[in-house]
Design a protein around this motif. Sequence first.
Motif, short mmCIF file in Angstrom:
data_model
loop_
_atom_site.label_atom_id
_atom_site.label_comp_id
_atom_site.label_asym_id
_atom_site.label_seq_id
_atom_site.Cartn_x
_atom_site.Cartn_y
_atom_site.Cartn_z
N PHE A 129 47.24 5.01 29.67
CA PHE A 129 47.64 6.42 29.53
C PHE A 129 47.43 6.90 28.10
O PHE A 129 46.93 8.00 27.86
CB PHE A 129 49.10 6.54 29.95
N LEU A 130 47.80 6.07 27.12
CA LEU A 130 47.62 6.44 25.71
C LEU A 130 46.15 6.57 25.35
O LEU A 130 45.77 7.42 24.53
CB LEU A 130 48.29 5.41 24.81
N ARG A 131 45.32 5.75 25.95
CA ARG A 131 43.87 5.86 25.69
C ARG A 131 43.33 7.19 26.19
O ARG A 131 42.45 7.79 25.57
CB ARG A 131 43.12 4.69 26.34
N GLU A 132 43.85 7.65 27.31
CA GLU A 132 43.45 8.97 27.80
C GLU A 132 43.89 10.06 26.82
O GLU A 132 43.15 11.00 26.53
CB GLU A 132 44.04 9.23 29.19
N LEU A 133 45.11 9.93 26.30
CA LEU A 133 45.59 10.90 25.32
C LEU A 133 44.75 10.87 24.05
O LEU A 133 44.49 11.91 23.44
CB LEU A 133 47.06 10.64 24.99
N SER A 134 44.33 9.67 23.64
CA SER A 134 43.52 9.57 22.41
C SER A 134 42.14 10.19 22.64
O SER A 134 41.59 10.81 21.73
CB SER A 134 43.40 8.11 21.97
N TYR A 135 41.58 10.03 23.85
CA TYR A 135 40.30 10.66 24.17
C TYR A 135 40.44 12.19 24.09
O TYR A 135 39.59 12.89 23.52
CB TYR A 135 39.84 10.24 25.57
N GLN A 136 41.54 12.70 24.67
CA GLN A 136 41.79 14.14 24.62
C GLN A 136 42.00 14.59 23.17
O GLN A 136 41.62 15.71 22.80
CB GLN A 136 43.00 14.47 25.47
N CYS A 137 42.61 13.71 22.35
CA CYS A 137 42.86 14.07 20.95
C CYS A 137 41.55 14.23 20.19
O CYS A 137 41.43 15.10 19.32
CB CYS A 137 43.73 12.99 20.30
N ASN A 138 40.57 13.40 20.50
CA ASN A 138 39.25 13.56 19.88
C ASN A 138 38.70 14.96 20.14
O ASN A 138 38.16 15.61 19.25
CB ASN A 138 38.29 12.50 20.45
N ILE A 139 38.88 15.42 21.38
CA ILE A 139 38.40 16.75 21.74
C ILE A 139 39.21 17.82 21.00
O ILE A 139 38.66 18.82 20.50
CB ILE A 139 38.50 16.95 23.26
N THR A 140 40.51 17.59 20.89
CA THR A 140 41.38 18.55 20.20
C THR A 140 40.96 18.72 18.74
O THR A 140 40.86 19.84 18.24
CB THR A 140 42.84 18.08 20.27
N LEU A 141 40.72 17.61 18.07
CA LEU A 141 40.38 17.67 16.64
C LEU A 141 38.97 18.22 16.41
O LEU A 141 38.60 18.49 15.26
CB LEU A 141 40.51 16.28 16.03
N GLN A 142 38.20 18.37 17.48
CA GLN A 142 36.88 18.99 17.37
C GLN A 142 36.92 20.50 17.56
O GLN A 142 35.89 21.17 17.42
CB GLN A 142 35.94 18.37 18.41
N GLN A 143 38.10 21.04 17.84
CA GLN A 143 38.23 22.50 18.03
C GLN A 143 38.34 23.17 16.66
O GLN A 143 39.37 23.74 16.28
CB GLN A 143 39.46 22.81 18.89
N SER A 144 37.25 23.12 15.92
CA SER A 144 37.28 23.58 14.52
C SER A 144 37.60 25.06 14.39
O SER A 144 38.30 25.48 13.45
CB SER A 144 35.94 23.28 13.85
N ASP A 145 37.14 25.88 15.34
CA ASP A 145 37.40 27.32 15.26
C ASP A 145 38.90 27.60 15.35
O ASP A 145 39.46 28.38 14.57
CB ASP A 145 36.66 28.07 16.38
N ILE A 146 39.55 26.96 16.33
CA ILE A 146 40.99 27.18 16.50
C ILE A 146 41.75 26.62 15.31
O ILE A 146 42.67 27.26 14.77
CB ILE A 146 41.49 26.54 17.81
N LEU A 147 41.39 25.40 14.88
CA LEU A 147 42.10 24.76 13.77
C LEU A 147 41.96 25.58 12.48
O LEU A 147 42.94 25.75 11.73
CB LEU A 147 41.58 23.34 13.56
N ASN A 148 40.76 26.11 12.24
CA ASN A 148 40.56 26.94 11.04
C ASN A 148 41.37 28.23 11.13
O ASN A 148 41.96 28.70 10.15
CB ASN A 148 39.08 27.27 10.86
N PHE A 149 41.39 28.82 12.33
CA PHE A 149 42.17 30.05 12.54
C PHE A 149 43.66 29.78 12.29
O PHE A 149 44.33 30.56 11.59
CB PHE A 149 41.96 30.55 13.97
N LEU A 150 44.17 28.69 12.82
CA LEU A 150 45.59 28.36 12.65
C LEU A 150 45.92 28.07 11.19
O LEU A 150 46.99 28.43 10.69
CB LEU A 150 45.97 27.17 13.53
N LYS A 151 44.97 27.44 10.49
CA LYS A 151 45.19 27.12 9.08
C LYS A 151 45.25 28.39 8.25
O LYS A 151 46.07 28.52 7.32
CB LYS A 151 44.09 26.20 8.58
N GLU A 152 44.40 29.35 8.58
CA GLU A 152 44.37 30.61 7.82
C GLU A 152 45.60 31.48 8.10
O GLU A 152 45.95 32.34 7.29
CB GLU A 152 43.10 31.39 8.19
N GLU A 153 46.26 31.24 9.22
CA GLU A 153 47.44 32.04 9.58
C GLU A 153 48.64 31.74 8.68
O GLU A 153 49.58 32.51 8.62
CB GLU A 153 47.82 31.81 11.04
N LYS A 154 48.63 30.58 8.02
CA LYS A 154 49.68 30.19 7.07
C LYS A 154 51.08 30.29 7.70
O LYS A 154 51.91 31.13 7.32
CB LYS A 154 49.61 31.05 5.80
#
Length: 524
Positions: free
Chosen positions: A113-138
Amino acid sequence: MAGDKAQTILLLFFLQFPLLQAAKILTVCFIGGSHYLLMDEISQILHNNGHQVRMFLQYGNSMLPGRPLQQRPYSVSTYSLDKKYLQENEELFVESQKDYLVGRNTLQNFVIFLRELSYQCNITLQQSDILNFLKEEKYDLAVIEGFNPCSFLVMEKLGLPFIAFFPGMMMNGGRIGIPGPLSYVPLFGSELTDRMDFFGRLKNTMMYLGSYMIDRIMDAPFQEVIDQHFPAGSRPTITDLQRRAELWIYNIDFSTEFPRPLLPNVQFIGGLLAKPAKPVTQDLEDLIAESGESGFIVVTLGSMISSLPLVEFLKEMNDGFAKIPQRVIWRYNKTSWPKELSIAQNVRLMDWVSQNDLLGHPKVRLLVTHGGMNSLMEAVYHGVPVVGIPLFGDQYENVVRIKAKNMGTFIPPDQMKAENLANALQEIMENSSYKTSAMKQRVVLRSRPFPPDKQLVGWVEHIIQSGGGGHLRPYSYQQPWYQQYLLDVILFISACVGVTIYLIVKVIRLLIYLMSSNRKQKQN
């Protein structure tokens, strides 16, 4: 003159404690089911208290089978997993359910189950547009779902201070430095109570010694993600990230949990989803009215389990319900019911039920549940006894606590037989001590000085106003492990004792030598 002085004192008082302006708060949830329900409730509570809230949501795992979609009052930034992967993940989950239903709740299943979550986490950390947007929101602060390690990795990427909300019992207490005396604080997975005999304490101790290896096994899938997304030299560990939380909030309460020592940066705020009951729909009211004085029982096996993949298991449950006079309202996907199995006459299947409202109905007699913390908190809130059928995760530990509080009992899934289920249901409903205990725990839960939503808002605003939770975290977080366990002190004391014993032995040997030499001289 006196009035001016009083006004000055009052003004100084308010200047010391300024009113908190609306804060920008990010909530994070990457797991569906009850995890999502809690984070959705937290987001709504913070929004309703005047804060600007946005949820970072992984779409696909958040939907609840059979539950109508609801409009959210707060903003959402979401992304979707691949449909093919979601289908494969669903099939894997169904196969895991089959293992759980025959009692195979193993560490290997949890690591998968944790391996599935880690696979999904790889995809999450690749969402650069969302992550950059959230970072700029301060954002001023984030409130994250603390079960999924990916939430902590996202916080590290965004550089935000955060509060970790854990959806169940304290599984990670040792990792974040919470004291846990082994003589009366049972470890997760031990299925022990706080009243351990010698062999219970022995089991607890042996599990503690093995817990370090288990933690490393469970961290391994996410350590691979860390290696991939963080540069060498600045790669955190999961434990490091967990200890950076400004505050830990657990979805538990001492009405069900055993008393144990806590740190100031740990708060128990259980029962966010447990509320005064609303009237049920008219068709349900008509069904309940048909039950007469016998009343009815509610059956739900989790927000993510809408059907059971083993017909044999389902048949035993259905036959067990057929043996009791009460009506049974069972949350189950009707289209998944096996055609070869006739539904018991007293059973009504429903794709979705408002569990909280049913548990608050005056004719409810019992809750049959998988032992999820949200279900148990609602049962405690309404004073309803419980029969648990634990399947995986913390559910075994949860129902052990319910049994220890004399609020009910549980049946391991590999012991699910119609006769066992019927006997357990009749015992809990006919023995008034269970209802008495349930009502006692209800008083414990409801008589807290502040309701859980007020506690949540109060602590979030405290962390924002005080500029973080550094004043709540113990200094042990900054100490190396050998200082925390006093190994340097033990080594020093051992060395002193050793040197002292060595010198005493040397002196004794010297005295013996001198005495023997004197005897020889006198004899000569």
